[in-house]
Write an enzyme that holds these catalytic residues in place. Structure first.
Site, PDB file in Angstrom:
ATOM      1  N   ASP A   1     -20.971  -0.508   8.944  1.00 42.53           N
ATOM      2  CA  ASP A   1     -19.846  -0.840   9.813  1.00 42.53           C
ATOM      3  C   ASP A   1     -18.717   0.160   9.548  1.00 42.53           C
ATOM      4  O   ASP A   1     -18.727   0.895   8.555  1.00 42.53           O
ATOM      5  CB  ASP A   1     -19.401  -2.269   9.493  1.00 42.53           C
ATOM      6  CG  ASP A   1     -18.140  -2.672  10.216  1.00 42.53           C
ATOM      7  OD1 ASP A   1     -18.095  -2.534  11.449  1.00 42.53           O
ATOM      8  OD2 ASP A   1     -17.193  -3.122   9.547  1.00 42.53           O
TER       9      ASP A   1
ATOM     10  N   LYS B   1     -14.738  -6.328  21.011  1.00 41.98           N
ATOM     11  CA  LYS B   1     -13.315  -6.648  21.088  1.00 41.98           C
ATOM     12  C   LYS B   1     -12.919  -7.491  22.309  1.00 41.98           C
ATOM     13  O   LYS B   1     -12.000  -8.313  22.217  1.00 41.98           O
ATOM     14  CB  LYS B   1     -12.482  -5.355  21.031  1.00 41.98           C
ATOM     15  CG  LYS B   1     -12.714  -4.546  19.761  1.00 41.98           C
ATOM     16  CD  LYS B   1     -12.656  -5.407  18.491  1.00 41.98           C
ATOM     17  CE  LYS B   1     -12.992  -4.621  17.250  1.00 41.98           C
ATOM     18  NZ  LYS B   1     -13.217  -5.478  16.061  1.00 41.98           N
TER      19      LYS B   1
END
Length: 275
Positions: free
Chosen positions: A18, A59
């Site tokens: 990540d 998001k």
């Protein structure tokens, strides 16, 4: 004639990491600033705890989950006289993108220990991939900044490039395809969030969670170092427990601590072990 230094190939084919909270941005602070600035523009203050709860998601989905939280839902209803609509969500996401890009630009420092891991992986011929809940637009500057600091993953996949983000395994699987991986069970996913760990597990990979550098503690490096040992241990324990419950095979403080885990994974693979 001088002999070239021999490289020992690893049984691990690839490590997929990540970005925020794992390989860059100790404390995963950039998303927090972006989301809080977004809602502040709309006259609604959201807390850091609320903001961090959906972390790891794509998001737009993150904004959607924030809007569904009861307190934020009530605040929106009080201010606008109706619940947020799909059109509101679309508009919020459009407004969020530049805010997030700016926040990322201020928080793109590599997490200490990453370069040592990369050097070790290169020596072992382990491929490096990255994936993120950020969109393609959001990571342009991040990729450039990371490259200047010595980090250039051989594959990078954003949540907007797959049909479903975390905890679905599609980003990890896309990384694996781009890297030319043969066996997913010889890949390792490193992440700081529960959805990120679940993503790796759903892809059939080994998983390593980073507890202190990531979302669960949520402090930048300076803030963490200023804490007394008792407070550090309390926060570390809470983060470790949540990530263990998500199913992580290993939980460590940060990327600086993962090499021993990878060595152990190599041994387990050699003995016929699977994730």
């Amino acid at each position: 004639m001088l002999k070239q230094k021999e490289q020992t190939a690893s049984l691990i084919e690839a490590v997929i990491m990540d970005w925020a909270g794992t390989s860059v941005d100790f404390g995963s602070t950039a998303p927090i600033r972006g989301f809080q600035a977004l809602f502040r523009k709309r006259g609604i203050e959201i807390t850091e705890a609320e903001t961090r709860k959906p972390m790891g998601c794509e998001k737009r989905e993150h904004i959607s989950q924030l809007l569904q939280m009861p307190r934020i839902q009530r605040a929106w209803l009080q201010r606008y006289g109706q619940h947020a609509t799909v059109d509101d969500l679309d508009e919020l996401y459009r407004e969020f993108v530049p805010l997030q890009i700016y926040a990322i630009s201020e928080s793109s420092q590599l997490v200490p220990g990453l370069l040592s891991l990369l050097a070790w992986a290169e020596q072992k011929s382990i491929k490096i991939g990255a994936n993120t809940g950020y969109s393609e637009t959001m990571v342009v500057g991040l990729l450039e900044s990371a490259a200047k600091q010595g980090y250039q993953p051989q594959s990078n996949v954003c949540a907007t490039q797959v049909t479903k983000g975390r905890p679905y395994p599609y980003m990890c699987m896309t990384n694996a395809m781009q890297l030319g991986v043969m066996k997913l069970a010889r890949c390792v996913k490193i992440d700081d969030t529960a959805p990120g760990i679940e993503e790796g597990l759903n892809a059939g990979m080994w998983t390593i969670a980073v507890a202190v550098s990531g979302n669960e503690v949520g402090l930048n490096l300076s803030q963490w170092q200023q804490l007394d040992l008792q407070t550090q241990q309390k926060l570390r324990g809470q983060a470790e427990l949540k990530l263990q419950r998500a199913g992580a095979h290993y939980v460590v403080d940060s990327i600086a601590d993962v090499i021993p885990c990878l060595v152990d994974i190599e041994s387990r693979i050699a003995e016929g072990g699977k994730p």
